[in-house]
Enzyme design. Structure first.
Site, short mmCIF file in Angstrom:
data_model
loop_
_atom_site.label_atom_id
_atom_site.label_comp_id
_atom_site.label_asym_id
_atom_site.label_seq_id
_atom_site.Cartn_x
_atom_site.Cartn_y
_atom_site.Cartn_z
CD GLU A 52 -2.32 1.12 2.96
OE1 GLU A 52 -3.40 1.67 3.12
OE2 GLU A 52 -1.70 0.54 3.88
CE LYS A 127 -6.91 1.10 4.38
NZ LYS A 127 -5.70 1.75 4.95
CB CYS A 165 -3.59 -1.61 5.11
SG CYS A 165 -2.58 -1.22 6.58
#
Length: 279
Positions: A52, A127, A165
């Protein structure tokens, strides 16, 4: 350098997670990423997963992340696509995307781009769960990605699904990826160091592998802006390859025959009695 792996059989793909230390120079970050992909390709990887925020990274986000943002037609993403074509791999990396259109101009998307060997887009994931925890507020500068069908791509019959993440802490999102047919969860991250954070990272990664009987390939930042410990995990939860906190590359082979054996022995996905909304 480790020896090149023997060619994979049908239904098997060699993959790599690359752990490096991107910072605020996007040109230098792209150059470093190219070198990591070159090395991973030499090891035989056909799918390479980078962290990321490979494009631009700080310990805490600030207005610089908005100023540096680019559309998906910008030079950094074009560079990712070029690297994938140059080395003949599928490359997944995190970028800072300018949303454009009528969306707020003071925030960005935290986006994963999966580039194909033909330099095309294999998949794009923004995300969904923002890192508003542990004293951080990612939402001050980042828009949550739209809730949509799981983003997947296929390499030699192996299906890869993407999350990012903090998404790791939400098992329902990853269950949707498994329900969409993914054999491998690809998870780029910038897992911020702190007390207990590495233990949480490794526990959650292995749990997601075990509960979904799927491979997990997680690429983190090297120290000091990440906790490191990038790893590739088997669908049994066994760690196939793991790094410390310094830059490096971890490789392993995804084998659909092995995955089928695991899912026959433990058919937990087939035995579910509840579904996840949107699955």
């Amino acid at each position: 350098m480790a020896p090149v792996a023997e060619p994979a059989a049908a239904g098997a793909v060699d993959i790599a997670v690359v752990q490096f230390a991107p910072h605020t120079d996007t040109v230098a970050n792209l150059t470093a990423l190219r070198e990591e992909v070159r090395a991973a390709a030499e090891l035989g990887a056909k799918v390479v997963i980078a962290p990321e925020y490979s494009m631009f990274a700080t310990t805490r986000l600030d207005k610089r992340v908005v100023e540096i943002a680019e559309p998906l037609t910008g030079p950094f993403v074009n560079g990712i696509r070029g690297i994938a074509a140059e080395f003949g791999v599928h490359l997944v990396a995190g970028v800072v995307e300018a949303p454009g259109g009528d969306l707020p101009s003071d925030r960005i998307y935290n986006t994963l781009v999966a580039a194909a060997p033909n330099a095309g887009f294999a998949a794009i994931y923004r995300k969904a769960h923002l890192y508003d925890a542990f004293g951080f507020l990612e939402s001050d500068f980042v828009l949550p990605g739209p809730l949509q069908e799981p983003q997947t791509f296929t390499v030699d019959g192996v299906v890869f699904g993407m999350q990012t993440c903090f998404d790791l802490r939400f098992p329902e999102g990853i269950r949707r990826v498994a329900g969409a047919g993914a054999h491998v969860l690809v998870l780029p991250a910038q897992w911020i160091p702190g007390p207990g954070k590495v233990d949480q990272w490794t526990t959650l990664l292995r749990a997601r592998a075990i509960e979904n009987t799927m491979y997990v390939a997680a690429a983190d930042h090297a120290a000091p802006r990440g906790a490191g410990t990038s790893m590739i995990i088997a669908p049994t939860g066994a760690v196939l390859a793991e790094l410390g906190d310094q830059p490096g590359i971890a490789t392993a082979r995804v084998d659909l025959e092995h995955l089928a054996q695991v899912r026959t022995t433990n058919p937990s996905l087939a035995l579910r009695r509840y579904s996840v909304r949107g699955e």
